[in-house]
Design a protein around this motif. Structure first.
Motif, PDB file in Angstrom:
ATOM      1  N   SER A 129       0.830  -1.204   0.000  1.00  9.83           N
ATOM      2  CA  SER A 129       0.000   0.000   0.000  1.00  9.83           C
ATOM      3  C   SER A 129       0.867   1.258   0.000  1.00  9.83           C
ATOM      4  CB  SER A 129      -0.920  -0.010   1.224  1.00  9.83           C
ATOM      5  OG  SER A 129      -1.672   1.183   1.300  1.00  9.83           O
TER       6      SER A 129
ATOM      7  N   SER B  44       1.298   4.103  -3.028  1.00 11.66           N
ATOM      8  CA  SER B  44       1.129   5.535  -2.779  1.00 11.66           C
ATOM      9  C   SER B  44       2.324   6.327  -3.311  1.00 11.66           C
ATOM     10  CB  SER B  44       0.953   5.782  -1.284  1.00 11.66           C
ATOM     11  OG  SER B  44       0.929   7.158  -0.987  1.00 11.66           O
TER      12      SER B  44
ATOM     13  N   ASP C  10       2.180   6.532  -7.041  1.00  4.48           N
ATOM     14  CA  ASP C  10       1.179   7.535  -7.437  1.00  4.48           C
ATOM     15  C   ASP C  10       1.766   8.938  -7.327  1.00  4.48           C
ATOM     16  OD1 ASP C  10      -0.668   5.568  -7.939  1.00  4.48           O
ATOM     17  OD2 ASP C  10      -1.670   5.741  -5.994  1.00  4.48           O
ATOM     18  N   SER C  11       2.555   9.165  -6.264  1.00  2.00           N
ATOM     19  CA  SER C  11       3.194  10.470  -6.101  1.00  2.00           C
ATOM     20  C   SER C  11       4.194  10.726  -7.228  1.00  2.00           C
ATOM     21  CB  SER C  11       3.903  10.535  -4.746  1.00  2.00           C
ATOM     22  OG  SER C  11       2.985  10.368  -3.674  1.00  2.00           O
TER      23      SER C  11
END
Length: 225
Positions: A37, A41, A44-45
């Motif tokens: 997870s 993240s 995605d950043s």
């Protein structure tokens, strides 16, 4: 140690190993899910930064917020321009990414006394620079710590339950053996060859009891003769 105690101990040990193994598997699976997870993240950043277009080197990359991550620019010579309050560690691989000699990678490290997860990637709009985005793993570590202690308590409780059930099972399983032993002791003490034992079932204990009765019968006939 009696045979019943040894049997109960073996049964408890087998269940305890199963409980401990299951707890270990659960911990590893949960840890991998939490790590995955965090990695998602950070990716995605990275996508957010690369999709927002170029920015001036003297500035920081687009601010991503607490949950998006903490960004940092690294030059090919290892210098970090525009350093903020927190500086992320820069190693040889980070410099290689800035030079285009290494691909994107994820790593665990510490910065400012905080356990963090860092993704390092090359910013295609600005050659000779790499961008690092870090996210704290403190929340993940706390969750894993709680899960670890919960699994330890569950495993300890399972071992106690297994020990109790092992004693009950051993007592029930050895009941025919106990009756056969008592019958043998009675024959030895009294010499009464009419002593018999009734062992139900069709297992090895039943066969042993039948053999015992047949032996007593043969001895009685021999004595009479």
């Amino acid at each position: 140690m009696s045979f019943r105690a040894r049997l109960a101990l073996v049964a408890a040990a087998a269940v305890a190993l199963a409980v401990v193994a299951a707890s270990g598997v659960v911990y590893v699976v949960v840890r991998d899910e939490l790590d995955s997870s965090v990695d998602d993240s950070l990716r995605d950043s990275m996508d957010q930064i690369t999709s927002e277009g170029p920015f001036h080197i003297g500035e920081r990359p687009p601010q991503l917020g607490v949950f998006g991550g903490y960004p940092q620019i690294v030059r090919a010579d290892g210098v970090v321009p525009g350093t903020g309050q927190l500086q992320l560690p820069v190693d040889a691989r980070t410099i290689q990414v800035a030079r285009g000699e290494h691909g994107t990678f994820l790593t665990d490290t510490h910065a400012g006394g905080t356990h963090i997860r860092v993704i390092t990637f090359r910013y295609r709009e600005i050659p000779g620079f790499a961008i690092q985005v870090a996210r704290s793993l403190e929340e993940t570590d706390r969750a894993l710590d709680r899960i670890k202690w919960l699994l330890i308590v569950i495993a300890f409780g399972g071992i106690l339950v297994a020990a109790g059930l092992g004693l009950v099972v051993a007592r029930a399983a050895l009941a025919p053996v106990r009756r056969l032993t008592e019958a043998t002791e009675t024959v030895t003490a009294t010499g009464d060859l009419s002593e018999r034992i009734d062992a139900g079932g069709r297992d090895e204990i039943r066969r042993l009891a039948s053999s015992f009765k047949a032996m007593l019968g043969a001895i009685a006939e021999s004595t009479q003769a």
